[in-house]
Design a protein around this motif. Structure first.
Motif, PDB file in Angstrom:
ATOM      1  N   ASP A 142       0.750  -0.836  -0.270  1.00 16.02           N
ATOM      2  CA  ASP A 142      -0.100   0.095   0.270  1.00 16.02           C
ATOM      3  C   ASP A 142       1.049   0.914  -0.571  1.00 16.02           C
ATOM      4  OD1 ASP A 142      -1.820  -1.454  -0.273  1.00 16.02           O
ATOM      5  OD2 ASP A 142      -2.814  -0.872   1.921  1.00 16.02           O
ATOM      6  N   ASP A 185       0.340   3.909   1.236  1.00 18.26           N
ATOM      7  CA  ASP A 185       0.400   5.020   2.345  1.00 18.26           C
ATOM      8  C   ASP A 185       0.750   4.416   3.571  1.00 18.26           C
ATOM      9  OD1 ASP A 185      -1.283   2.476   3.375  1.00 18.26           O
ATOM     10  OD2 ASP A 185      -2.790   3.417   3.719  1.00 18.26           O
ATOM     11  N   GLN A 223       1.285   1.668   5.469  1.00 16.91           N
ATOM     12  CA  GLN A 223       0.315   0.659   6.339  1.00 16.91           C
ATOM     13  C   GLN A 223       1.801  -0.524   6.380  1.00 16.91           C
ATOM     14  OE1 GLN A 223      -4.017   1.627   6.150  1.00 16.91           O
ATOM     15  NE2 GLN A 223      -3.231   0.738   8.039  1.00 16.91           N
ATOM     16  N   ARG A 283       0.359  -4.989  11.186  1.00 16.23           N
ATOM     17  CA  ARG A 283      -0.222  -3.624  10.399  1.00 16.23           C
ATOM     18  C   ARG A 283       0.225  -1.760  10.995  1.00 16.23           C
ATOM     19  NH1 ARG A 283      -2.143  -3.104   5.365  1.00 16.23           N
ATOM     20  NH2 ARG A 283      -4.020  -1.869   4.994  1.00 16.23           N
ATOM     21  N   ARG A 335      -1.456   4.737   8.943  1.00 17.50           N
ATOM     22  CA  ARG A 335      -1.299   5.304   7.988  1.00 17.50           C
ATOM     23  C   ARG A 335       0.220   6.571   7.931  1.00 17.50           C
ATOM     24  NH1 ARG A 335      -3.518   6.858   3.606  1.00 17.50           N
ATOM     25  NH2 ARG A 335      -4.555   5.564   2.184  1.00 17.50           N
TER      26      ARG A 335
HETATM   27 MG    MG Z   1      -4.315   1.984   4.245  1.00 13.77          MG
END
Ligand code: MG
Ligand code: UDP
Length: 317
Positions: free
Chosen positions: A95, A97, A99, A198, A201
């Protein structure tokens, strides 16, 4: 340019605040492998200048290859375009962002070198996400696991490494309503999970509102299961079975002079309930039929307004 060993793919939708940091962290991690790599950034119709930043990064470093969509086609389609453009022997989806911590890529690569062809990252913890998102995601993964024919690993997103052999197979699967983790599970090969936590963001807010999550869930179910279609049959059998059972009961009660039909409520409820079930079943049929129609039309999955330089423009896939 030499053919890269690793392709890192990131779908980008209004992520201008994260891109530079993404590039910095991915470079740091990938340079440490000492092998050639590339970063394929797919701009999924961003309106916040993400593509300008992508272009700037590409000007400074030819390892960055920007693909720009003509409009927003959705996360799964953006990843698909990334897979089409990726040239590496191992392809990592991540991703934009941050994450998915880029540092985890090294663990994915280690498993790949052991001979695994799909190495997916399994979320052990999630930071900075609402309980609603975590709870719905958890229900979603378990529901999909139960009703689909393909055993899609639990708590696993698109963050994964795939061998060229797997990517080549996926690239031949041009279905429109895509659920890539299901497709990757469906193709088989040697697969293994690697746990990770995880992160929150890096910047901005989620680009996955409830409506998009529902759409993804719908695609996951309809792509890998006929269960909703069969539901009408099951309910039909149950309703018909109850009806048949009711016949002797009603006759017996009538013969013994039992007064039981006082109002019309029972009839009304039965009619309304079955009418509702029929309409829902029709809707489910329509849902599958619409998907068949989408496939038959055979439109391109995405339209590219800007391909990486020295590749043809207006590539239509
Ligand atoms: Mg995300
Ligand atoms: N994304 C995309 N197109 C979209 C929505 C999201 O390319 O229509 C990208 C987004 O930029 C991010 C990734 O898909 O890189 C995952 O989206 P997001 O982080 O918003 O989802 P979440 O992590 O909240 O589930």
């Amino acid at each position: 340019m030499t053919q890269p060993i690793y392709s890192i793919i990131a779908p980008v939708y209004n992520e201008h605040e994260s891109l530079t940091e993404l590039y910095r962290r991915v470079s740091q991690v990938m340079d440490s492998t000492g092998e050639p790599w590339e970063l394929v950034l797919v701009d999924d119709g961003s309106r916040d200048g993400s593509s300008q930043i992508m272009r700037k990064l590409a000007d400074e470093d030819s390892k960055v290859r920007p693909v720009v969509f003509a409009r927003n086609f959705g996360h799964q389609i953006a990843v698909t375009a990334g897979l089409d453009y990726a040239r590496g022997k191992a392809v990592v989806i991540i991703d934009a962002d941050l994450q998915d911590p880029p540092e985890v890529i090294l663990e994915l690569i280690a498993k790949w070198k052991e001979g695994y062809q799909v190495v997916y990252a399994v979320r052990e913890e999630r930071e900075g996400e609402s309980w609603f998102k975590t709870a719905t995601a958890s229900i979603f993964y378990r529901l999909i696991y139960r009703i689909t024919d393909v055993k899609i690993p639990l708590d696993t997103g698109d963050f994964r490494l795939m061998d060229r052999a797997v990517v080549d197979v996926l690239n031949t699967m041009r279905e429109r309503h895509r659920f890539l983790r299901g497709m990757a599970a469906w193709v088989g090969f040697r697969q293994i999970g690697v746990p990770y936590s995880r992160a929150a963001r890096f910047a901005g807010t989620t680009k996955y509102p409830l409506s998009k999550m529902l759409k993804l869930a719908e695609n996951a179910v309809t792509s890998f299961s006929y269960f909703p279609l069969q539901l009408a049959t099951y309910i039909g059998f149950i309703a018909a079975g109850l009806g048949i059972l009711a016949i002797p009961v009603v006759i017996a009660l009538r013969l013994t002079g039992w007064q039981f039909f006082i109002g019309q409520a029972t009839t009304l409820i039965a009619v309304l309930f079955l009418g509702g079930v029929q309409l829902i079943s029709l809707g489910i049929l329509g849902e599958y039929l619409g998907r068949v129609y989408d496939e038959v039309r055979g439109r391109p999955l995405y339209i590219v307004s800007e391909a990486p330089s020295n590749e043809e423009e207006n590539k239509i896939e």
